[in-house]
Motif scaffolding. Structure first.
Motif, short mmCIF file in Angstrom:
data_model
loop_
_atom_site.label_atom_id
_atom_site.label_comp_id
_atom_site.label_asym_id
_atom_site.label_seq_id
_atom_site.Cartn_x
_atom_site.Cartn_y
_atom_site.Cartn_z
N ASP A 187 -25.11 -14.76 -25.25
CA ASP A 187 -25.98 -13.91 -24.39
C ASP A 187 -27.43 -13.42 -25.06
N SER A 188 -27.73 -14.38 -25.97
CA SER A 188 -29.06 -14.13 -26.95
C SER A 188 -30.20 -15.09 -25.91
N PRO A 189 -31.08 -14.16 -25.45
CA PRO A 189 -32.00 -14.67 -24.74
C PRO A 189 -33.09 -15.54 -25.59
N SER B 286 -28.18 -18.15 -19.33
CA SER B 286 -28.78 -17.66 -18.18
C SER B 286 -29.92 -16.48 -18.41
N LYS B 287 -29.72 -15.97 -19.39
CA LYS B 287 -30.68 -14.66 -19.71
C LYS B 287 -32.25 -15.59 -20.43
N SER B 288 -32.19 -16.79 -20.74
CA SER B 288 -33.36 -17.48 -21.35
C SER B 288 -34.34 -17.89 -20.29
N LYS B 289 -35.44 -18.17 -20.78
CA LYS B 289 -36.73 -18.73 -19.92
C LYS B 289 -37.00 -20.25 -20.50
#
Length: 282
Positions: free
Chosen positions: A112-114, A136-139
């Protein structure tokens, strides 16, 4: 014509070109794509009668396979890390080795680390799309020199409902990046022209040369440009990942060391070949 007769025709007509197991694999891929039926469905109904339209699809595919046209281009997609991705002659067919590269990236990230990621030479978008799904939390950003490849990649992103910023860029143009990233990943052209004779005809005839081959005179061309770009394009402690030519692994390792990267790690693929490398920007 029954499905059983079609299968027998495939096995007979293609036996001098492909191994029997591969022919059956082609056949069942077509069955899934055209009829939405798997191997078990067909075993339970071997006398399934095909419509004239479906029979024509199989026979047309057979003609293409005789010319060694890739089955993935025939059915219009390739399965990659449990996702169906559109492919055509504008993009490479994703390989299992690239799945290993992506898995290495995902496994190395805290849960969960972006993070911000740039995929250079995205092609079908296979790396970018999977990373966007899994992190999923990444760009995720992705670039390619080919506008036609980018169109395929954008459709794959839309198919899997992921948000990726795609842009066209020639990595050899010498320009810097407009932002910094935590991870830069690339599967650039790395097959030397002298290695063509080792490759299958279906790759040589139909997959894009632009995404495959590099001159023997400068086989690290793309790696060098990307690694230099990443010196300014990566955040401190940022990670640079490459899929690599196994025969150039030590040369590339030396190049990265010379440029000042640290904690350089080579990783073998399932076949035991040096296929991936990771380096840290200090």
């Amino acid at each position: 014509m029954t499905i059983k007769l079609i299968q027998e025709k495939f096995l007979n007509d293609l036996k001098d070109i492909y191994p029997r197991e591969e022919i059956n694999s082609f056949f069942y891929m077509l069955c899934k794509s055209c009829l939405n039926k798997n191997r078990l469905d067909l075993a339970l109904d071997p006398n399934l009668e095909l419509s004239a339209e479906n029979s024509a699809v199989f026979l047309e595919a057979l003609k293409s396979l005789k010319k060694e046209y890739p089955i993935q281009y025939i059915i219009g997609h390739s399965e990659f890390m449990e996702l169906l991705l559109e492919v055509n002659e504008q993009v490479l067919i994703p390989r299992p080795e690239t799945e290993e590269l992506i898995s290495w990236i995902i496994e190395s990230q805290p849960e969960d680390s972006p993070v911000s990621v740039l995929d250079i030479g995205t092609g079908s978008g296979c790396i970018a799309v999977v990373l966007a799904k899994q992190l999923s939390k990444s760009k995720i950003d992705a670039m390619d020199v080919s506008e036609k490849a980018l169109k395929v990649a954008k459709r794959n992103a839309a198919r899997h409902n992921v948000d990726i910023d795609f842009f066209r860029r020639d990595i050899l143009d010498g320009k810097g990046l407009s932002k910094t990233y935590d991870i830069i990943v690339s599967n650039p052209p790395y097959v030397r022209e002298s290695e063509k004779h080792h490759m299958h005809a279906n790759v040589l005839k139909y997959e894009p040369d632009l995404a495959l081959f590099v001159s023997d005179n400068d086989p690290l061309l793309f790696y060098r440009h990307i690694a230099k770009l990443a010196l300014n394009g990566l955040a401190p402690k940022g990670l640079l990942y490459f899929e690599i030519n196994q025969y150039l692994a030590k040369d590339l390792q030396g190049l990265l060391e010379m440029l000042g990267y640290e904690n350089i790690e080579l990783k073998k693929d399932i076949y035991g070949a040096d296929r991936m490398i990771r380096a840290v920007k200090i």
